[in-house]
Every structure is written in structure tokens, then in C-alpha cells.
Design a protein around this motif. Structure first.
Motif, PDB file in Angstrom:
ATOM      1  N   SER A 114      36.858  -2.470  30.007  1.00 56.93           N
ATOM      2  CA  SER A 114      37.387  -3.591  29.223  1.00 56.93           C
ATOM      3  C   SER A 114      38.551  -3.277  28.300  1.00 56.93           C
ATOM      4  N   ASN A 115      38.859  -2.045  28.092  1.00 51.43           N
ATOM      5  CA  ASN A 115      39.964  -1.666  27.206  1.00 51.43           C
ATOM      6  C   ASN A 115      39.777  -2.153  25.769  1.00 51.43           C
ATOM      7  N   GLY A 116      38.557  -2.430  25.370  1.00 48.30           N
ATOM      8  CA  GLY A 116      38.348  -2.862  23.989  1.00 48.30           C
ATOM      9  C   GLY A 116      36.875  -3.062  23.701  1.00 48.30           C
ATOM     10  N   VAL A 117      36.565  -3.332  22.430  1.00 47.37           N
ATOM     11  CA  VAL A 117      35.180  -3.566  22.002  1.00 47.37           C
ATOM     12  C   VAL A 117      35.055  -5.019  21.560  1.00 47.37           C
ATOM     13  N   LEU A 118      34.026  -5.696  22.023  1.00 44.92           N
ATOM     14  CA  LEU A 118      33.806  -7.095  21.625  1.00 44.92           C
ATOM     15  C   LEU A 118      33.540  -7.179  20.117  1.00 44.92           C
ATOM     16  N   PRO A 119      34.291  -8.004  19.387  1.00 44.43           N
ATOM     17  CA  PRO A 119      33.978  -8.192  17.959  1.00 44.43           C
ATOM     18  C   PRO A 119      32.777  -9.116  17.794  1.00 44.43           C
ATOM     19  N   ALA A 120      31.600  -8.604  18.164  1.00 45.61           N
ATOM     20  CA  ALA A 120      30.391  -9.430  18.258  1.00 45.61           C
ATOM     21  C   ALA A 120      30.015 -10.034  16.908  1.00 45.61           C
ATOM     22  N   ALA A 121      30.134  -9.240  15.843  1.00 39.76           N
ATOM     23  CA  ALA A 121      29.731  -9.741  14.521  1.00 39.76           C
ATOM     24  C   ALA A 121      30.591 -10.956  14.143  1.00 39.76           C
ATOM     25  N   ARG A 122      31.891 -10.848  14.398  1.00 43.93           N
ATOM     26  CA  ARG A 122      32.789 -11.951  14.047  1.00 43.93           C
ATOM     27  C   ARG A 122      32.464 -13.201  14.866  1.00 43.93           C
ATOM     28  N   PHE A 123      32.183 -13.012  16.161  1.00 44.71           N
ATOM     29  CA  PHE A 123      31.891 -14.170  17.021  1.00 44.71           C
ATOM     30  C   PHE A 123      30.541 -14.805  16.677  1.00 44.71           C
ATOM     31  N   THR A 124      29.576 -13.988  16.265  1.00 42.36           N
ATOM     32  CA  THR A 124      28.284 -14.547  15.832  1.00 42.36           C
ATOM     33  C   THR A 124      28.494 -15.411  14.600  1.00 42.36           C
ATOM     34  N   GLN A 125      29.338 -14.926  13.683  1.00 40.51           N
ATOM     35  CA  GLN A 125      29.633 -15.711  12.472  1.00 40.51           C
ATOM     36  C   GLN A 125      30.313 -17.023  12.790  1.00 40.51           C
ATOM     37  N   LYS A 126      31.080 -17.047  13.872  1.00 38.64           N
ATOM     38  CA  LYS A 126      31.754 -18.288  14.272  1.00 38.64           C
ATOM     39  C   LYS A 126      30.795 -19.259  14.955  1.00 38.64           C
ATOM     40  N   GLY A 127      29.557 -18.834  15.180  1.00 41.59           N
ATOM     41  CA  GLY A 127      28.567 -19.732  15.758  1.00 41.59           C
ATOM     42  C   GLY A 127      28.484 -19.683  17.275  1.00 41.59           C
ATOM     43  N   ILE A 128      29.061 -18.627  17.878  1.00 40.60           N
ATOM     44  CA  ILE A 128      28.974 -18.487  19.342  1.00 40.60           C
ATOM     45  C   ILE A 128      27.640 -17.833  19.705  1.00 40.60           C
ATOM     46  N   ASP A 129      26.964 -18.368  20.741  1.00 37.81           N
ATOM     47  CA  ASP A 129      25.742 -17.732  21.249  1.00 37.81           C
ATOM     48  C   ASP A 129      26.130 -16.440  21.975  1.00 37.81           C
ATOM     49  N   ILE A 130      25.399 -15.371  21.677  1.00 43.41           N
ATOM     50  CA  ILE A 130      25.655 -14.087  22.345  1.00 43.41           C
ATOM     51  C   ILE A 130      24.342 -13.508  22.850  1.00 43.41           C
ATOM     52  N   GLY A 131      24.369 -12.987  24.073  1.00 46.77           N
ATOM     53  CA  GLY A 131      23.252 -12.222  24.599  1.00 46.77           C
ATOM     54  C   GLY A 131      23.793 -10.913  25.152  1.00 46.77           C
ATOM     55  N   LEU A 132      22.893 -10.038  25.631  1.00 49.02           N
ATOM     56  CA  LEU A 132      23.346  -8.754  26.170  1.00 49.02           C
ATOM     57  C   LEU A 132      23.226  -8.729  27.691  1.00 49.02           C
ATOM     58  N   GLY A 133      24.150  -8.008  28.328  1.00 47.91           N
ATOM     59  CA  GLY A 133      24.090  -7.815  29.773  1.00 47.91           C
ATOM     60  C   GLY A 133      24.258  -6.351  30.125  1.00 47.91           C
ATOM     61  N   THR A 134      23.603  -5.934  31.194  1.00 49.31           N
ATOM     62  CA  THR A 134      23.784  -4.554  31.669  1.00 49.31           C
ATOM     63  C   THR A 134      25.094  -4.426  32.435  1.00 49.31           C
ATOM     64  N   ASP A 135      25.552  -5.534  33.040  1.00 53.47           N
ATOM     65  CA  ASP A 135      26.702  -5.510  33.946  1.00 53.47           C
ATOM     66  C   ASP A 135      26.607  -4.381  34.960  1.00 53.47           C
ATOM     67  N   ILE A 136      25.430  -4.172  35.537  1.00 53.33           N
ATOM     68  CA  ILE A 136      25.365  -3.301  36.718  1.00 53.33           C
ATOM     69  C   ILE A 136      26.452  -3.771  37.672  1.00 53.33           C
ATOM     70  N   SER A 137      27.337  -2.881  38.235  1.00 54.03           N
ATOM     71  CA  SER A 137      27.392  -1.479  37.961  1.00 54.03           C
ATOM     72  C   SER A 137      28.632  -1.080  37.184  1.00 54.03           C
TER      73      SER A 137
END
Ligand SMILES: [Zn+2]
Length: 456
Positions: A309-332
Motif C-alpha cells: 500500500s505504500n502507506g499506513v491507514l490513519p485509522a484513528a483519524r477516520f474513526t474520529q470522523k465516524g467511519i466504520d472500520i473493521g480488520l481484514g487479513t487480505d490473504i494473500s
């Protein structure tokens, strides 16, 4: 007193209250109806606790945890490519575009062979259950039959599977050996796949769901994307795709559509409450607002992001904006079938984003402040956040939620989690479990009130 519960479970459990707060339920009775839905949770001080315990204890409806065992909600994998299980752990060192053309599309093309598909899919679903994953949102392949086979295997093994027949209809962008025959065929196959899975769902206790699945904008024509948006609406299905995953993919969409992935997907009717977009690393503020407004969720795949992905998801910021987030393994793209591994990486990656990674820069310029997520937040993503992303009553241990749980045993043979302090807090104990437990610690897995995995 109500004697009509189908099952009663006794033990301690953890469940998220908010993204930041976890509730530790000690010595509770979880009372289920025949559909596997929690009707009541009785705490020891509840007036009905004693009578319910006396009524069910010793019967075959009663399941009691041993010392050192804990209920966790079953984990929800929001992004996984089922066929790529066959190559998990290999070829992690080339860019996304080469990785697709050289390894991944040739592998996925082999799933026209149903015997091969059965072998891989049976092993994958069993492996995920053994790792505590009770619900998975799958990409299958372009093949309608093999995609349906995956849904059948989930139904048989007791996993809640949401399965997409992948659409790749653009003849210029996809290899001749692996694509839909035409746009019309892609849409017709998707429609009949939706009907088949909705029929299968009628006889599947835990539910299996068809998912409208354009692979990503680069592999689909505008006509297919718009047609898929209409199908999702017509049949009220879930939707999944990839969105702003990497520099290459993000820039490709800008060049072709003259807008971001997010706005292009929205125009095609592909963003809605039951839509889950993988990665979303490069969302602008306007993109993020559109995710929040439409109820579209992000499948955060922290291991895969390191490699592709060439980057890290700013998960904390997106959670604060009210976006639903879950986790994925993204095999493979991610190598691990374990969401425990992805919890760990989500926390680690967020710290690296916050602190920065280039030691030659001064500390004040090195990172992105306020980016860290806690273990509690990662736990929320993989349970309650995943359930909310899918608009299903799963991921929490609460009244009217479905009994999808894993039983964690800190005293498992050969995998004992040492607890040196007797007075350890329940929150510290949960964090030990999240960071240190292994598949050996997962003794039982239950989906919709049925036992689907047992490690003796
Ligand atoms: Zn993916």
C-alpha cells in the motif's frame, strides 16, 4: 422464570462498549434462544441468576467454562481473497501491479477447476474457524461455480460467509486467460450468483450472503460498475471492492476517471451502508466525509498494507470522523490467516505512523501526531466494528446479538499464557490474550449458537 432457553453458557467474557472501552463480564449466564441469539445476560447479582443456574446446570443445554477460559466475540475478517490462500506467505517482495499479473491472476484462473477450488476452500474455511474467525467477507474468483462452491463450504462448515463472484470485465486491463467473457456475461453471472446464494441462505442457520464484487476500478468498465450498483440495489446485497489502496491504483483511477476512487464508486451506486472498501489508505478529507455520510466501511488490512500500500491507514483519524472500520487479513497480500496477528500489526503500524520511521528527521517532523490506536480499539475493529460495517447483529456480546464466540484458554497445553500476578486486571488480561495468544489457545468456536470448532 423462563425455562425456554435453548442453551445457557456460563463464564467470563469481553465485549466492546465503545471503540475505546471494553466491558469485562464476570461469571455471567448467557441465555440463547433456538436461533442462537442472546436473549438475556444474567450477572451474579441478578435476582434470576440463581434460579436460572439451578434450572440449567447439569442439563445438556448448559455449557460452563473452566478456570482460565474466557469468551471473546468471534472475529470478523472484512477482507480476504479465498483463492489466494494457495499462495499465502509467498511473493511478498514485488509491487502490486506485477504481483497481480505474474502470480495472482494465474493462480486465480485455476479456480475454473472445481476439484482444486474445493481443496483450497475447505482448508481455508477450517483454518479460519480454528483461528477464531466466525464471519468472513470473501473475494472468490471470476468463476460463478467455484464462487458458489465457497458459499456452500461456508454453509457446511458453519461459518458466516459473505461471498463475492469477482467481476473483471475490461478486456484491455485483464489477461485473456482470466476475465469475464463480456460485460453482459459479468452482470448476468453476478445476478444468477446472487440468486443462488440467496436461495442457499434460506437453509443455512448462520447465514451466507452474496456480495457484489467489482475487483477494483482498474479491472472494470464503467458499464459493469454501474450495472453492479444497480444489482446491489435490486437485491439489497452487500458490496465490496478495493479503494485507494496504493499509489499506482489511486493514480490510475484519477487519470481514467478524473476523480478519486471514492467519488467514482459513489457515482456508480457502490457506496452504501452495506459496502466495505478494502484499504482506503489514500482517502482525502472529502473522500473520508463521503465514506462517513454513506455509511461505507473500511476494511483495514494492516499486514497487507506494509507490502502493497505504500502507506499506513490513519485509522484513528477516520474513526474520529465516524467511519466504520473493521480488520481484514487480505490473504494473500497479507500472509497470516489470523486476525490476532492483524490486531497486533494494526497497533504497531499506528504507532509507527504517529512516531514516524526516519531517524534522520527531527522528532517533531518525523510522524503524524495522534495516530496511535490502543489494543482496545483494535479489539473493537475486529469485533463490534466489523459487525457494524456489515450491518449485522454480530461482534458484541449483548442482548439481541448473535452468539458467535471463541473460547480462549490461557492454560492450554503447550501454549500457557503465564499470569504472574493474581490481581491482574481484566483489561490487562484481555491485552495479554490479544498480544500473546496462539491458535492453540482457541479451544472452541461457536457460530449462531452452534459449536463449529473444538481443539481437544
Ligand atoms: Zn484485496
Amino acid at each position: 422464570m423462563d425455562h425456554a432457553y435453548a442453551k445457557v453458557f456460563r463464564g467470563a467474557a469481553f465485549t466492546s462498549k465503545t471503540p475505546q472501552e471494553v466491558d469485562a463480564l464476570k461469571d455471567c449466564l448467557f441465555c440463547l434462544d433456538a436461533d442462537g441469539v442472546i436473549q438475556r445476560i444474567l450477572k451474579p447479582l441478578d435476582p434470576d441468576y440463581g434460579t436460572t443456574l439451578a434450572a440449567y446446570s447439569g442439563t445438556d443445554k448448559f455449557h460452563e467454562l473452566a478456570e482460565g477460559q474466557y469468551f471473546l466475540p468471534g472475529f470478523i475478517d472484512l477482507h480476504i481473497h479465498a483463492p489466494q490462500w494457495a499462495q499465502a506467505g509467498t511473493v511478498m517482495d514485488i509491487p502490486l501491479h506485477d504481483w497481480l499479473d505474474t502470480y495472482t491472476f494465474p493462480l486465480e484462473s485455476k479456480f475454473s477447476d472445481l476439484d482444486f477450488a474445493r481443496k483450497v476452500y475447505q482448508d481455508l474455511v477450517a483454518t479460519l474457524l480454528a483461528n477464531g474467525t466466525t464471519t468472513a467477507l470473501y473475494f472468490a474468483t471470476v468463476h460463478k461455480e467455484a464462487s458458489f462452491l465457497l458459499a456452500q463450504i461456508c454453509a457446511d462448515k458453519g461459518q458466516r460467509g459473505l461471498v463475492g463472484k469477482v467481476v473483471m470485465d475490461d478486456w484491455e486491463q485483464n489477461p485473456a486467460y482470466y476475465r469475464d467473457e463480456s460485460t453482459e456475461a459479468a452482470l448476468a453471472d453476478t445476478e444468477s450468483f446472487i440468486q443462488l446464494v440467496q436461495e442457499l441462505n434460506k437453509t443455512t442457520k448462520q447465514g451466507v450472503y452474496p456480495v457484489v464484487t467489482p475487483r477494483f476500478i482498474p479491472s472494470c468498465t464503467d458499464e459493469a460498475l454501474a450495472g453492479l450498483g444497480e444489482l446491489a440495489k435490486k437485491y439489497d446485497t452487500h458490496i465490496q471492492s478495493h479503494c485507494s489502496e496504493s499509489d499506482w491504483e489511486h493514480n490510475y483511477v484519477h487519470e481514467r476517471m478524473h476523480k478519486s476512487d471514492t467519488f467514482a464508486l459513489h457515482e456508480m451506486g457502490l457506496l452504501q451502508d452495506k459496502a466495505v472498501m478494502a484499504h482506503a489508505v489514500f482517502l482525502s478529507d472529502a473522500d473520508a466525509e463521503l465514506f462517513a455520510e454513506t455509511g461505507t466501511a473500511i476494511a483495514h488490512c494492516p499486514i497487507s498494507n506494509v507490502f502493497f500500500s505504500n502507506g499506513v491507514l490513519p485509522a484513528a483519524r477516520f474513526t474520529q470522523k465516524g467511519i466504520d472500520i473493521g480488520l481484514g487479513t487480505d490473504i494473500s497480500g497479507g500472509f497470516s490467516p489470523s486476525l490476532f496477528d492483524n490486531i497486533r500489526q494494526a497497533v504497531i503500524a499506528s504507532r509507527m505512523l504517529e512516531e514516524g520511521v526516519d531517524p534522520s528527521l527531527p522528532a517533531s517532523e518525523r510522524g503524524l501526531p495522534h495516530s496511535r490506536i490502543s489494543a482496545n480499539e483494535a479489539f473493537y475493529y475486529v469485533t463490534a466494528g466489523g459487525g457494524q460495517s456489515l450491518s449485522l447483529p454480530i461482534g458484541r456480546l449483548e442482548k439481541n446479538y448473535i452468539w458467535d464466540v471463541q473460547v480462549i484458554d490461557v492454560n492450554a497445553p503447550n501454549a500457557k499464557l503465564q499470569i504472574f500476578e493474581e490481581a491482574i486486571s481484566m483489561e490487562d488480561l484481555l491485552h495479554k490474550i490479544l498480544f500473546l495468544s496462539r491458535p492453540e489457545n482457541i479451544r472452541e468456536v461457536w457460530v449462531q449458537g452452534e459449536c463449529v470448532h473444538k481443539r481437544l
